[in-house]
Scaffold this motif. Structure first.
Motif, short mmCIF file in Angstrom:
data_model
loop_
_atom_site.label_atom_id
_atom_site.label_comp_id
_atom_site.label_asym_id
_atom_site.label_seq_id
_atom_site.Cartn_x
_atom_site.Cartn_y
_atom_site.Cartn_z
N GLY A 151 0.79 -1.23 0.00
CA GLY A 151 0.00 0.00 0.00
C GLY A 151 0.82 1.27 0.00
N SER A 152 2.11 1.18 0.23
CA SER A 152 2.96 2.37 0.20
C SER A 152 3.09 2.88 -1.23
CB SER A 152 4.34 2.04 0.77
OG SER A 152 5.27 3.05 0.46
N PHE A 153 3.22 4.20 -1.39
CA PHE A 153 3.44 4.75 -2.73
C PHE A 153 4.76 4.27 -3.31
CE2 PHE A 153 5.47 7.86 0.05
CZ PHE A 153 6.67 8.12 -0.61
N ALA A 154 5.69 3.83 -2.44
CA ALA A 154 7.00 3.38 -2.88
C ALA A 154 7.11 1.86 -2.93
CB ALA A 154 8.08 3.94 -1.97
N GLU A 155 6.01 1.16 -2.82
CA GLU A 155 6.04 -0.31 -2.75
C GLU A 155 6.74 -0.94 -3.94
OE1 GLU A 155 2.97 -4.14 -2.24
OE2 GLU A 155 2.18 -2.08 -2.41
N ALA A 156 6.44 -0.50 -5.14
CA ALA A 156 7.05 -1.10 -6.33
C ALA A 156 8.56 -0.91 -6.34
CB ALA A 156 6.43 -0.51 -7.60
N MET A 228 3.28 -6.96 -7.89
CA MET A 228 3.70 -5.97 -8.89
C MET A 228 2.63 -5.79 -9.95
SD MET A 228 6.71 -4.57 -8.23
CE MET A 228 7.28 -3.97 -9.83
N LEU A 229 1.99 -6.87 -10.36
CA LEU A 229 0.93 -6.78 -11.36
C LEU A 229 -0.30 -6.06 -10.79
CD1 LEU A 229 1.33 -10.34 -12.89
CD2 LEU A 229 1.79 -8.17 -14.06
N ASP A 230 -0.59 -6.28 -9.49
CA ASP A 230 -1.69 -5.56 -8.85
C ASP A 230 -1.41 -4.05 -8.81
OD1 ASP A 230 -3.07 -7.88 -8.40
OD2 ASP A 230 -2.46 -8.09 -6.30
N LEU A 243 5.21 3.44 -12.07
CA LEU A 243 4.88 2.42 -11.08
C LEU A 243 5.12 2.95 -9.66
CD1 LEU A 243 6.15 -1.02 -12.46
CD2 LEU A 243 3.80 -0.33 -12.00
N VAL A 244 6.09 3.85 -9.53
CA VAL A 244 6.34 4.53 -8.26
C VAL A 244 5.96 5.99 -8.48
CG1 VAL A 244 8.01 4.96 -6.43
CG2 VAL A 244 8.27 2.95 -7.87
N ASP A 245 4.80 6.38 -7.99
CA ASP A 245 4.20 7.65 -8.39
C ASP A 245 4.10 8.61 -7.20
OD1 ASP A 245 1.62 9.43 -8.96
OD2 ASP A 245 2.35 8.68 -10.88
N ALA A 256 12.86 11.44 -1.35
CA ALA A 256 11.54 11.00 -0.88
C ALA A 256 11.53 9.50 -0.64
CB ALA A 256 10.47 11.40 -1.89
N MET A 257 12.24 8.76 -1.50
CA MET A 257 12.31 7.31 -1.35
C MET A 257 13.02 6.94 -0.04
SD MET A 257 11.62 4.36 -2.72
CE MET A 257 11.55 3.47 -1.16
N SER A 258 14.10 7.61 0.27
CA SER A 258 14.83 7.33 1.51
C SER A 258 13.98 7.60 2.74
CB SER A 258 16.12 8.15 1.56
OG SER A 258 17.00 7.77 0.54
N ALA A 259 13.21 8.69 2.71
CA ALA A 259 12.35 9.02 3.85
C ALA A 259 11.27 7.96 4.03
CB ALA A 259 11.73 10.40 3.63
N GLU A 260 10.66 7.53 2.94
CA GLU A 260 9.62 6.50 3.03
C GLU A 260 10.21 5.17 3.47
OE1 GLU A 260 5.70 4.70 2.45
OE2 GLU A 260 6.60 6.57 3.17
N TRP A 261 11.44 4.88 3.02
CA TRP A 261 12.06 3.62 3.42
C TRP A 261 12.27 3.54 4.93
CZ3 TRP A 261 12.70 -1.12 3.45
CH2 TRP A 261 13.76 -1.73 4.12
N LYS A 262 12.63 4.63 5.57
CA LYS A 262 12.80 4.63 7.02
C LYS A 262 11.49 4.26 7.71
CE LYS A 262 16.51 8.08 7.01
NZ LYS A 262 16.91 9.46 7.40
N ARG A 263 10.39 4.79 7.21
CA ARG A 263 9.08 4.46 7.79
C ARG A 263 8.76 2.98 7.60
NH1 ARG A 263 3.91 3.63 6.77
NH2 ARG A 263 4.18 3.63 4.50
N LEU A 264 9.05 2.45 6.41
CA LEU A 264 8.73 1.06 6.11
C LEU A 264 9.59 0.09 6.91
CD1 LEU A 264 8.29 1.29 2.22
CD2 LEU A 264 6.50 1.14 3.96
N ALA A 265 10.87 0.43 7.11
CA ALA A 265 11.74 -0.43 7.91
C ALA A 265 11.23 -0.50 9.34
CB ALA A 265 13.17 0.11 7.86
N TYR A 266 10.76 0.62 9.87
CA TYR A 266 10.20 0.64 11.23
C TYR A 266 8.93 -0.21 11.28
CZ TYR A 266 8.07 2.43 15.52
OH TYR A 266 7.47 2.53 16.75
#
Length: 336
Positions: A151-156, A228-230, A243-245, A256-266
């Motif tokens: 569900g993250s905008f950076a999932e792909a 990925m297809l979803d 795909l990453v919008d 922006a990717m690095s900031a989102e990655w910190k949230r996802l790792a947590y």
């Protein structure tokens, strides 16, 4: 007797060639400065390198090398002064400027303007007290990240790096229409896109990669491919391009990717390592946990390889890559 030469190109090309001939053959040939050597020989040769590499080299020349050595005749570049200059830098800065100056001074050495290259001797290089984070994620951690980033905008992008070998800028670059559905020989869902571009650290789209061999298929199998297809279907239904919008029809930046990655790792309850380490993690668990042969992984990572077989003969098809990954996951009983 008058001697002439026809030079194809612009007037600037002709002036450059005339200056080169005078440097090499003129009876009153001057000793060129370091800047003149760079402009005459070094800079034209680095045009074949990637955009990011050229930008880094030019930045180092303008900010560090030219202020000290730009107007110095190449015959006056002395090792003792080089050592003193290097001592005031960090380890990474010293390595970079030495790399540039060594190659640049090979030209006047080759043309017998200087007897030897002063950068090809051993210097005492600065040491760095800062340790680079080399941590990686095991397959078990990768599966937790797979679940947490849904569900993250950076999932792909995360899936492209952690399960597809993409570098940071590469993971941000695929467009919605470029993902292609496929099937592995063992019946698993598969998908892939052909990697041809990257998003650099200033947010610009570059239609070139780090090296020519970096152009490669990025393959996904099993649950990762299905997800990925979803994502592709969701983005397509919304009329989005990437795909990453960013939510407004544009791509996101590496910051922006690095900031989102910190949230996802947590959210995944894993140790925080830099986003760039997801590619290292993929390489590690694919070899050590899923037992994929290193030569196959080198191809999937976009490495050219140094032996004759790697360079000229090892040319797997997309289906071969898909099957290699699908069989590896199937043998482990995960993500299929």
């Amino acid at each position: 007797m008058r001697h002439t030469m026809t030079v194809e190109g612009s007037k600037r090309d002709g002036d450059r060639k005339l200056a080169e001939l005078r440097l090499l053959h003129g009876e009153d040939k001057p000793v060129p400065t370091f800047r003149q050597c760079c402009e005459q020989w070094y800079l034209p040769d680095i045009e074949k390198l990637s955009f990011n590499t050229r930008k880094m080299y030019r930045s180092a020349l303008n900010s560090r090398i030219y202020p000290r050595w730009g107007d110095v005749p190449v015959t006056d570049i002395k090792p003792i002064e080089m050592q003193e200059w290097l001592s005031d830098m960090t380890a990474s800065q010293a390595r970079l400027v030495m790399k540039i100056m060594t190659v640049a001074l090979d030209y006047p050495t080759r043309y017998e303007i200087i007897p030897s290259n002063p950068c090809r001797i051993k210097y005492r290089m600065p040491t760095s007290s800062e340790k680079r984070d080399k941590g990686t994620y095991a397959l078990e951690d990768a599966i937790r990240i797979f679940d947490a980033c849904r569900g993250s905008f950076a999932e792909a992008a995360v899936l492209s790096s952690l399960f597809g070998s993409c570098r940071v800028g590469e993971s941000l670059s695929p467009m919605v229409g470029e993902l292609i559905e496929a099937r592995s020989s063992n019946g698993a869902t598969a998908a892939f896109f052909n990697l041809t571009r990257q998003i650099n650290n200033t947010g610009h789209v570059l239609e070139e990669l780090k090296t020519a061999s970096s152009t490669r298929p990025i393959v996904f199998v099993g649950k990762v491919a299905e997800r990925m297809l979803d994502i592709q279907a969701e983005r397509d239904a919304s009329g989005l391009v990437w795909l990453v919008d960013d939510g407004c029809g544009g791509h996101i930046t590496q910051r922006a990717m690095s900031a989102e990655w910190k949230r996802l790792a947590y959210a995944a309850a894993v140790d925080l390592h830099p986003y760039r380490n997801l590619r290292n993690s993929w390489r590690t668990f694919m070899e050590w946990e899923l037992h994929v042969a290193p030569d196959k992984l080198e191809k999937m990572m976009g490495h050219k390889g140094g032996d004759v077989t790697s360079i000229h003969y090892n040319r797997p098809t997309v289906q071969m890559l898909i099957d290699a990954v699908a069989d590896a996951y199937a043998s482990k009983g995960v993500l299929i």
